[in-house]
Design an enzyme around this catalytic site. Sequence first.
Site, PDB file in Angstrom:
ATOM      1  N   GLU A  48       0.866  -1.193   0.000  1.00 10.76           N
ATOM      2  CA  GLU A  48       0.000   0.000   0.000  1.00 10.76           C
ATOM      3  C   GLU A  48       0.902   1.243   0.000  1.00 10.76           C
ATOM      4  O   GLU A  48       1.918   1.295   0.690  1.00 10.76           O
ATOM      5  CB  GLU A  48      -0.872  -0.006   1.265  1.00 10.76           C
ATOM      6  CG  GLU A  48      -1.809   1.192   1.353  1.00 10.76           C
ATOM      7  CD  GLU A  48      -2.786   1.093   2.542  1.00 10.76           C
ATOM      8  OE1 GLU A  48      -2.443   0.481   3.560  1.00 10.76           O
ATOM      9  OE2 GLU A  48      -3.899   1.651   2.420  1.00 10.76           O
ATOM     10  N   LYS A 127      -9.645   1.672  -2.718  1.00 13.97           N
ATOM     11  CA  LYS A 127      -9.945   1.189  -1.358  1.00 13.97           C
ATOM     12  C   LYS A 127     -11.403   1.485  -1.015  1.00 13.97           C
ATOM     13  O   LYS A 127     -11.836   2.648  -1.062  1.00 13.97           O
ATOM     14  CB  LYS A 127      -8.998   1.875  -0.376  1.00 13.97           C
ATOM     15  CG  LYS A 127      -8.942   1.277   1.005  1.00 13.97           C
ATOM     16  CD  LYS A 127      -7.832   2.003   1.809  1.00 13.97           C
ATOM     17  CE  LYS A 127      -7.488   1.342   3.104  1.00 13.97           C
ATOM     18  NZ  LYS A 127      -6.317   1.969   3.757  1.00 13.97           N
ATOM     19  N   CYS A 169      -5.676  -3.142   2.330  1.00 14.47           N
ATOM     20  CA  CYS A 169      -5.502  -2.967   3.769  1.00 14.47           C
ATOM     21  C   CYS A 169      -6.782  -3.072   4.601  1.00 14.47           C
ATOM     22  O   CYS A 169      -7.241  -4.172   4.871  1.00 14.47           O
ATOM     23  CB  CYS A 169      -4.768  -1.641   4.029  1.00 14.47           C
ATOM     24  SG  CYS A 169      -3.938  -1.660   5.635  1.00 14.47           S
TER      25      CYS A 169
HETATM   26  N1  LIG Z   1      -3.968   1.049   7.258  1.00 17.04           N
HETATM   27  C1  LIG Z   1      -5.147   0.470   7.079  1.00 17.04           C
HETATM   28  O1  LIG Z   1      -5.839   0.723   6.118  1.00 17.04           O
HETATM   29  C2  LIG Z   1      -5.701  -0.533   8.027  1.00 17.04           C
HETATM   30  C3  LIG Z   1      -5.065  -0.812   9.333  1.00 17.04           C
HETATM   31  O2  LIG Z   1      -3.966  -0.392   9.674  1.00 17.04           O
HETATM   32  C4  LIG Z   1      -5.866  -1.663  10.228  1.00 17.04           C
HETATM   33  O3  LIG Z   1      -6.947  -2.125   9.816  1.00 17.04           O
HETATM   34  O4  LIG Z   1      -5.454  -1.903  11.342  1.00 17.04           O
END
Ligand SMILES: NC(=O)CC(=O)C(=O)O
Length: 297
Positions: A48, A127, A169
Site C-alpha cells: 500500500e 480502497k 488494507c
Molecule cells: N492502514 C489500514 O488501512 C488498516 C489498518 O492499519 C488496520 O486495519 O489496522
Amino acid sequence: MSKLLKKPLKLALVQLATGSDKSANLSRARSKVLEATSKGANLVVLPECFNSPYGTKYFPKYCETLLPSPPTKEQSPSYHALSELAKEAKTYLVGGSIPEYWEETKKYYNTSLTFDPSGKLLATHRKVHLFDIDIPGKITFRESEVLSPGNKVTIVDLPEYGKIAVAICYDIRFPELAMIAARKDAFLSLYPGAFNMTTGKLHWELQARARAVDNQVYVGLCSPARDMEAEYNAWGHSMVVDPNAEVIAELDEKENIVYADLTGEKIEETRKGIPIYTQRRFDVYPDVSEGKVKYEE
Ligand SMILES: NC(=O)CC(=O)C(=O)O
C-alpha cells in the site's frame, strides 16, 4: 487440473522500504520486482502507498491522475513505471496502491493498479473501506478526511492461472469482499496493506488467516518495511497463508521479498477434507455473492 488454479504459481510479496522521494520509491520497486522475477515469480505484489509515505497529508502531495485511462506520463509516472516494469519483468504485477486524484469529481482515492505481463492494465481497485479508527493513547487515523471510497469488489482474471481478488488494507476487515470473490472462483485474495504497531500485533495475522479459513483460498498481505523515523510505522510481516489457514511464508519488519508456491491441489485437498463448500445452507441464509453485488472482472 484444478478448476480454480490451473497451474502452479509462484507469488512474491515485496516488502518495500519506502521514503519521501517518489522517483527513488519507483526505482527501488523496479529493482525488487526484477529480483523477484529472476527467482521465478509469476505474480509480484507491492505494498500500500508504495510510491509515497502513508498519511492523509501526503495524499494531495503525491497524487496522480489515472482517468481518463491510459493517463499520460506527466499525469501518472507510477502508472507508466508499473506498466513498463510488468512488461520488462514479464510478470503479473499488483502495483500496491498509490494516491489518486480524479479531476472530474475533485476526489482523492487510495488506488491499486494490476498489470499483465504485456504491460496492459487489467484492473483498478479503489480502497472501499476507509481507515478511520480511534484507539485512545495508541492511534487515531482518518483517511476519510481526505479520501473518498471506491465502490466495487475487484476480481482479476489471470488467464493462464485463474482469478484473484485485490483489495487494500482496511478492506481485509470486511469479510464480505473475500467471500464474494471466493464464490466467484478466486483462488487468492491479495491485500497490499500497512497495518501499524497497534493493530498489526493484534489483527494482521488473524485477519489473513480468517479470510483464508472462511473461504479455503490463499491470502497474501504485502506491507511496506517498517521505518521508525516515519510518522506512520508499518507493521511489516508480509505473509502468505494457505487455504488451510497456515502461514506458509512470512517476513519480519525489514525490507525483503517473501515467496510462496501456490497450487490448485492444495485448495482441492483442503476443500475435500473439510467440505464447507458443499455444506453451505443457502436455504437458511442468502449467498452474499448473489443479488446486488457490484463487482468487476
Ligand atoms: N492502514 C489500514 O488501512 C488498516 C489498518 O492499519 C488496520 O486495519 O489496522
